[in-house]
Design an enzyme around this catalytic site. Structure first.
Site, PDB file in Angstrom:
ATOM      1  N   GLU A 166       0.720  -1.198  -0.059  1.00 29.12           N
ATOM      2  CA  GLU A 166       0.013  -0.019   0.167  1.00 29.12           C
ATOM      3  C   GLU A 166       0.898   1.323  -0.011  1.00 29.12           C
ATOM      4  O   GLU A 166       0.273   2.346   0.275  1.00 29.12           O
ATOM      5  CB  GLU A 166      -0.937  -0.121   1.050  1.00 29.12           C
ATOM      6  CG  GLU A 166      -1.780  -1.083   0.904  1.00 29.12           C
ATOM      7  CD  GLU A 166      -3.156  -0.811   1.999  1.00 29.12           C
ATOM      8  OE1 GLU A 166      -4.301  -0.764   1.518  1.00 29.12           O
ATOM      9  OE2 GLU A 166      -2.869  -1.098   3.286  1.00 29.12           O
ATOM     10  N   HIS A 210      -0.708   5.523   7.412  1.00 29.17           N
ATOM     11  CA  HIS A 210      -2.030   4.642   6.968  1.00 29.17           C
ATOM     12  C   HIS A 210      -1.969   3.694   8.251  1.00 29.17           C
ATOM     13  O   HIS A 210      -1.110   2.924   8.463  1.00 29.17           O
ATOM     14  CB  HIS A 210      -1.715   4.055   5.813  1.00 29.17           C
ATOM     15  CG  HIS A 210      -2.883   2.660   5.436  1.00 29.17           C
ATOM     16  ND1 HIS A 210      -4.279   3.244   5.388  1.00 29.17           N
ATOM     17  CD2 HIS A 210      -2.679   1.404   5.100  1.00 29.17           C
ATOM     18  CE1 HIS A 210      -4.652   2.082   5.028  1.00 29.17           C
ATOM     19  NE2 HIS A 210      -4.049   0.984   5.021  1.00 29.17           N
ATOM     20  N   HIS A 235      -4.977   0.993  10.790  1.00 29.58           N
ATOM     21  CA  HIS A 235      -6.440   0.335  10.800  1.00 29.58           C
ATOM     22  C   HIS A 235      -6.706   0.046  12.157  1.00 29.58           C
ATOM     23  O   HIS A 235      -7.270  -0.951  12.590  1.00 29.58           O
ATOM     24  CB  HIS A 235      -6.212  -1.201  10.154  1.00 29.58           C
ATOM     25  CG  HIS A 235      -5.429  -1.425   8.717  1.00 29.58           C
ATOM     26  ND1 HIS A 235      -3.935  -1.299   8.707  1.00 29.58           N
ATOM     27  CD2 HIS A 235      -5.825  -0.980   7.594  1.00 29.58           C
ATOM     28  CE1 HIS A 235      -3.654  -1.334   7.804  1.00 29.58           C
ATOM     29  NE2 HIS A 235      -4.609  -1.168   6.777  1.00 29.58           N
ATOM     30  N   HIS A 237     -11.818  -0.715   5.711  1.00 27.15           N
ATOM     31  CA  HIS A 237     -10.242  -0.964   5.600  1.00 27.15           C
ATOM     32  C   HIS A 237      -9.654  -0.221   6.800  1.00 27.15           C
ATOM     33  O   HIS A 237      -8.986  -0.695   7.615  1.00 27.15           O
ATOM     34  CB  HIS A 237     -10.012  -0.528   4.536  1.00 27.15           C
ATOM     35  CG  HIS A 237      -8.534  -0.473   4.056  1.00 27.15           C
ATOM     36  ND1 HIS A 237      -7.978  -0.527   2.948  1.00 27.15           N
ATOM     37  CD2 HIS A 237      -7.607  -0.676   4.846  1.00 27.15           C
ATOM     38  CE1 HIS A 237      -6.968  -0.618   2.591  1.00 27.15           C
ATOM     39  NE2 HIS A 237      -6.327  -0.748   3.918  1.00 27.15           N
TER      40      HIS A 237
HETATM   41 MN    MN Z   1      -4.377  -0.832   4.813  1.00 25.61          MN
END
Ligand code: MN
Length: 234
Positions: free
Chosen positions: A79, A98, A100, A168
């Site tokens: 990613e 980024h 989660h 996500h």
């Molecule tokens: Mn991800």
């Protein structure tokens, strides 16, 4: 290949990753990137690995198409394109994260939107945008692993600093590593507050006027938070 490694910045990138792990924001599959201050079309990001274990030696330079600028046989984060897209889309963005985090996942389901509830979350605004990969890309493996998806995600982020990703996680950016770290932590705090409010059946979002007055983060607040969180690192 970049002219030189920005050692201080790379150290801060490692520190930010450790803070985000320590503060319960960064899960196993998160990552943080920083734009090179001297070469705006280069960013630095770890090779693929456990966030709690990364060190400065793991950090590699990447171009704004998501390709590494050094020859490497190391595994890379699939990613990484997310960071390339946000650095390309907004010249004021110097850091990108980024994750989660469990705190924000309930607000990635397309139902309840996340909103600003307190002073440290005012910058989030009254509606945190939610990007849904299915709108343009149909059923995916729920990974933003190409530039097309990453550009679409960055377009939904636009000039904001936080976008949630349906089913996500989250993308958070900042004008510095410290700024991004502050926003990443306090977005999760704000999500926790909203979850608690929904559980007790009572919450009150900030008004537009309150958001306007409180949304600018002061450099003193960001510096204090960074000082606090680094002192808590083991
Ligand atoms: Mn991800």
């Amino acid at each position: 290949m970049p002219r030189k490694r920005p050692h201080h910045l790379i150290d801060n990138l490692v520190t930010a990753t450790r803070i985000l792990v320590n503060e319960g924001v960064m899960d196993v599959f998160g990552h943080v990137a920083v734009r090179d201050p001297d070469e705006a079309d280069t960013f630095w990001l770890a090779r693929a690995g456990a966030p709690a274990r990364i060190s400065a030696d793991d950090i590699l330079p990447f171009g704004l198409e998501g390709a590494p600028l050094v020859e490497t046989s190391d595994a890379l984060f699939s990613e990484r394109f997310i960071h390339a897209a946000v650095f390309r889309a907004n010249v004021t963005t110097m850091a990108s994260g980024h994750h989660h985090a469990a705190s924000i996942m309930p607000y990635c389901m397309g139902g309840r939107t996340l909103c600003a509830l307190s002073q440290t979350g005012a910058w989030m605004g009254s509606v945190v945008p939610l990007w849904d990969s299915r709108n343009r890309f149909g059923d995916t493996a729920m990974l933003v692993n190409d530039m097309d998806q990453a550009d679409d995600l960055a377009a939904t982020l636009a000039d904001r600093r936080l976008v949630l990703m349906r089913g996500h996680g989250a993308l958070v950016t900042g004008t510095s590593i410290e700024d991004m770290t502050f926003r990443a932590v306090y977005a999760c705090r704000e999500a926790d507050t909203l979850t608690a409010g929904l559980q007790i059946g009572s919450f009150m979002p900030l008004s537009e006027g309150e958001i306007t007055r409180a949304e600018k983060l002061s450099s003193a607040a960001i510096a204090r938070a960074w000082s606090h969180w680094t002192a808590l690192l083991k």
